[in-house]
Every structure is written in structure tokens, then in C-alpha cells.
Design a protein around this motif. Structure first.
Motif, short mmCIF file in Angstrom:
data_model
loop_
_atom_site.label_atom_id
_atom_site.label_comp_id
_atom_site.label_asym_id
_atom_site.label_seq_id
_atom_site.Cartn_x
_atom_site.Cartn_y
_atom_site.Cartn_z
N GLU A 106 -11.47 -2.02 3.08
CA GLU A 106 -10.11 -1.46 2.65
C GLU A 106 -9.63 -2.54 1.72
O GLU A 106 -9.68 -3.67 1.62
CB GLU A 106 -9.09 -1.64 3.60
CG GLU A 106 -9.10 -0.36 4.89
CD GLU A 106 -7.99 -0.31 5.59
OE1 GLU A 106 -6.82 -0.84 5.37
OE2 GLU A 106 -7.97 -0.03 6.50
N ALA B 72 0.06 4.21 1.30
CA ALA B 72 -0.42 5.00 2.24
C ALA B 72 -1.18 4.22 3.41
O ALA B 72 -1.95 3.43 3.06
CB ALA B 72 -1.24 6.34 1.90
N ALA C 120 -11.28 1.22 11.02
CA ALA C 120 -11.03 2.59 10.71
C ALA C 120 -9.97 2.57 9.55
O ALA C 120 -9.24 1.65 9.44
CB ALA C 120 -10.19 3.26 11.80
N ALA D 41 0.81 -1.45 0.03
CA ALA D 41 -0.11 0.05 0.28
C ALA D 41 0.91 1.11 -0.04
O ALA D 41 2.05 1.09 0.38
CB ALA D 41 -0.70 0.00 1.30
N GLY E 189 -7.35 5.60 7.86
CA GLY E 189 -7.18 6.92 8.13
C GLY E 189 -7.05 7.44 6.55
O GLY E 189 -7.50 9.01 6.66
N SER E 190 -6.44 7.09 5.45
CA SER E 190 -6.38 7.64 4.41
C SER E 190 -7.90 7.67 3.76
O SER E 190 -8.14 8.72 3.04
CB SER E 190 -5.55 7.05 3.56
OG SER E 190 -5.86 5.41 3.29
N ASN F 178 -3.01 6.51 -2.51
CA ASN F 178 -3.53 5.21 -2.75
C ASN F 178 -5.14 5.50 -3.17
O ASN F 178 -5.57 6.62 -2.85
CB ASN F 178 -3.85 4.34 -1.46
CG ASN F 178 -4.38 5.03 -0.21
OD1 ASN F 178 -4.54 6.05 -0.20
ND2 ASN F 178 -4.32 4.18 0.85
N1 LIG Z 1 -5.66 -0.73 2.39
C1 LIG Z 1 -5.05 0.33 2.05
C2 LIG Z 1 -4.09 0.99 2.75
C3 LIG Z 1 -4.40 1.28 4.21
C4 LIG Z 1 -4.97 2.32 4.69
C5 LIG Z 1 -4.84 2.45 6.28
N2 LIG Z 1 -5.73 1.65 7.01
C6 LIG Z 1 -4.94 3.92 6.76
O1 LIG Z 1 -5.31 4.08 7.90
O2 LIG Z 1 -5.15 4.88 5.79
C7 LIG Z 1 -4.70 0.34 0.52
O3 LIG Z 1 -4.31 -1.02 0.02
O4 LIG Z 1 -4.57 1.56 0.04
#
Ligand SMILES: N[C@@H](CCC[C@H](N)C(=O)O)C(=O)O
Length: 294
Positions: free
Chosen positions: A215, A75, A223, A73, A225-226, A163
């Protein structure tokens, strides 16, 4: 176990994170190790944040991010807060500059223990997200799920926070949608050549929002974040909210996102340590530290 690396199991308001200390080593956490760690209930996680020695002058560390399916990933906002919390506890330092595959990130721990991460600038171009076909306006793209004449979810906003994210706007309760059923279909929809993180968002006021996220590479999480950043940027862009928004997430925790006038998106929230151990980065075989909490 030979060649093990220390790790901390942590969470960022419920987003399950393993912070792996890969400093001083040339190897990487393998996808097989990630899959093995995720298969064990004790170490089940959403992302591994692997701390490597810096590659670029002016940065403290390079952070490699893996999803629980072993994919990479670009981010992970909640994971970055866990990294900051772990490094701040070790060093006493409060301000960090990191490098990820998506670029340079600055982060700081505040006096109250919360952590802010500068998630960089959003991108809206269809090729940047990326989407498989041209959309001149990614505030609302043509995509729906459910019966053609009565779609359950439709017309998401698309955003890259490094991402890919799609945000579906709903008026009612975010819990009334079968995200576990629709998430995998939307994540892997041909419109997203690199797959996508799928969020359902209910705007509750110009300063508040409730979100649930499926996700990419990890499934339903407590949760993301991105996704919170993508949702606020998309909401502000479509005049649903202002640029400073608090978000409730399924873990019950709250995040704050500010889309600053300089275009940078700042994510603020908590991070929590659970236990520590060591693991083999090639196989995922692991052991809990004896002094570590249960
Ligand atoms: N699954 C996502 C990346 C993870 C995001 C994360 N949990 C966050 O807090 O931003 C991907 O593959 O882009």
C-alpha cells in the motif's frame, strides 16, 4: 492528556485500522500523531479513519483518511467497514452515507454482521489515475521491474478507485514475489506522480482471485479493500474474470467485490474491534481504556 479524542483499534480482515472519533472538534489528526501511533507496536496501523462532523447536507459524517506514514488517502474500503461497525454498535443504525475527499460513499451493515461499502465508480483515464504520461489504454501499461529481458513483474493494469492502483497479473503463487523489495520501488516509480498502491494478483477462476498489496503510505498489508476493487475491475476489463469475484487476502480473510452494471463497485467483508482508548490528535500520545480488552 488534554483535548483527547476516543479511538478504537480495529481491523478489516487484517488491514490494521484506527477509527478516531473527531466529532465535535475543529482540529484534525496530524501527520505527526499518525507517525507516533504507528511507531508504537500496540497501535501500529495501516490507516486512521477520522470521523468528523458532516460538511455536506445528506451525509452523516466526513471521514478523513491518513496512511501510517502520515500522508492522506482518498479511499480505504476496509477502513470504511470498520467505521460502519463502530457507528452501528454505537447507534444501532445500519445504513450510512459518508463524505470523503473522493466524494460520497454509501454503506450498510447486513444481518450477518458483514458490511458492504459502495466504493463509487472506477476511473481508467491516464490523467485520472494519475499517470505521468499518456497511455491510451490503461488495461496494460508499459512498466516492468527486474532484468530488462526477463522482467519479474510487468505490464500492470492501472485503475483509480479514488486512489491510484497498479495490478500486476501473475500465473503462479503471489507469495513467490518479493513484494517487500519491489513494492517501494513501484509505489514511488516516476510513472505515478501521486505514488500508487501496488497489487500482485493471481486469477484462480472467473469468480476467484488471490491478491497481495503493497500500500502507498503503509507498505505490505494483510488486506487492501480498494486494491481488491481495483483488481476485480481490471480483471473484468481484461476478461480475466466476471464482475462478481471473491478474493483471498494475506490476512487469510476473504472479500467480495461486485462491479455492478451501473458502474458502482461494491466491497463486502467483515470488520473486527480489538480495543479502545483515547489519544491526543496532535501528538499521538495515547492511553488504553481500562475496561478495554487486552
Ligand atoms: N494506502 C492507500 C489507502 C488505503 C487502502 C485501504 N487499506 C483499503 O482498504 O482500501 C492509499 O494511499 O491510497
Amino acid at each position: 492528556m488534554a483535548g483527547t479524542a476516543p479511538f478504537a483499534k480495529m481491523n478489516g480482515i487484517g488491514n490494521e485500522i484506527i477509527v478516531a472519533d473527531m466529532r465535535g472538534r475543529a482540529d484534525r489528526v496530524t501527520p505527526a500523531a499518525a507517525i507516533a501511533l504507528n511507531a508504537d507496536a500496540a497501535t501500529k496501523f495501516d490507516q486512521i479513519m477520522a470521523i468528523h462532523d458532516a460538511r455536506t447536507p445528506g451525509t452523516a459524517f466526513f471521514i478523513d483518511i491518513l496512511n501510517s506514514d502520515g500522508s492522506g488517502a482518498q479511499a480505504c474500503g476496509n477502513g470504511m467497514r470498520c467505521v460502519v461497525q463502530a457507528l452501528a454498535a454505537e447507534t444501532g443504525q445500519k445504513i450510512f452515507t459518508f463524505e470523503t475527499v473522493a466524494g460520497i460513499l454509501n454503506a450498510r451493515q447486513h444481518a450477518d454482521g458483514t458490511i458492504s461499502v459502495d466504493m463509487g465508480t472506477p476511473r481508467f483515464g491516464w490523467q485520472d489515475i494519475p499517470l505521468a504520461e499518456e497511455f491510451r489504454d490503461t488495461r496494460m501499461i508499459e512498466l516492468q521491474i527486474g532484468p530488462i529481458d526477463a522482467p519479474v513483474l510487468h505490464s500492470p493494469s492501472a485503475v483509480s478507485m479514488g486512489n491510484p492502483h497498479a495490478i500486476f497479473w501473475v500465473d503462479g503463487d503471489v507469495w513467490s514475489y518479493e513484494l517487500d523489495r519491489f513494492g517501494p520501488l513501484l509505489e514511488n516509480h516516476p510513472i505515478f506522480p501521486e505514488r500508487a498502491n501496488i497489487t500482485i494478483a493471481q486469477v484462480t477462476s472467473p469468480e476467484t482471485m488471490v491478491i497481495r498489496t503493497w500500500e502507498r503510505g503503509a507498505g505490505l498489508t494483510k488486506a487492501c479493500g480498494s486494491a481488491a476493487c481495483a483488481a476485480v475491475v481490471a480483471a473484468a476489463r481484461t476478461r480475466r474474470t466476471g464482475r462478481s469475484v471473491s478474493l483471498m487476502t494475506p490476512g487469510g480473510g476473504s472479500l467480495h467485490v461486485e462491479w455492478r452494471d451501473d458502474d458502482h463497485v461494491i466491497l463486502t467483508g467483515a470488520a473486527e474491534w480489538e480495543f479502545s482508548g483515547s489519544f491526543d490528535p496532535s501528538t499521538g500520545q495515547w492511553a488504553r481504556d481500562t475496561e478495554s480488552a487486552a
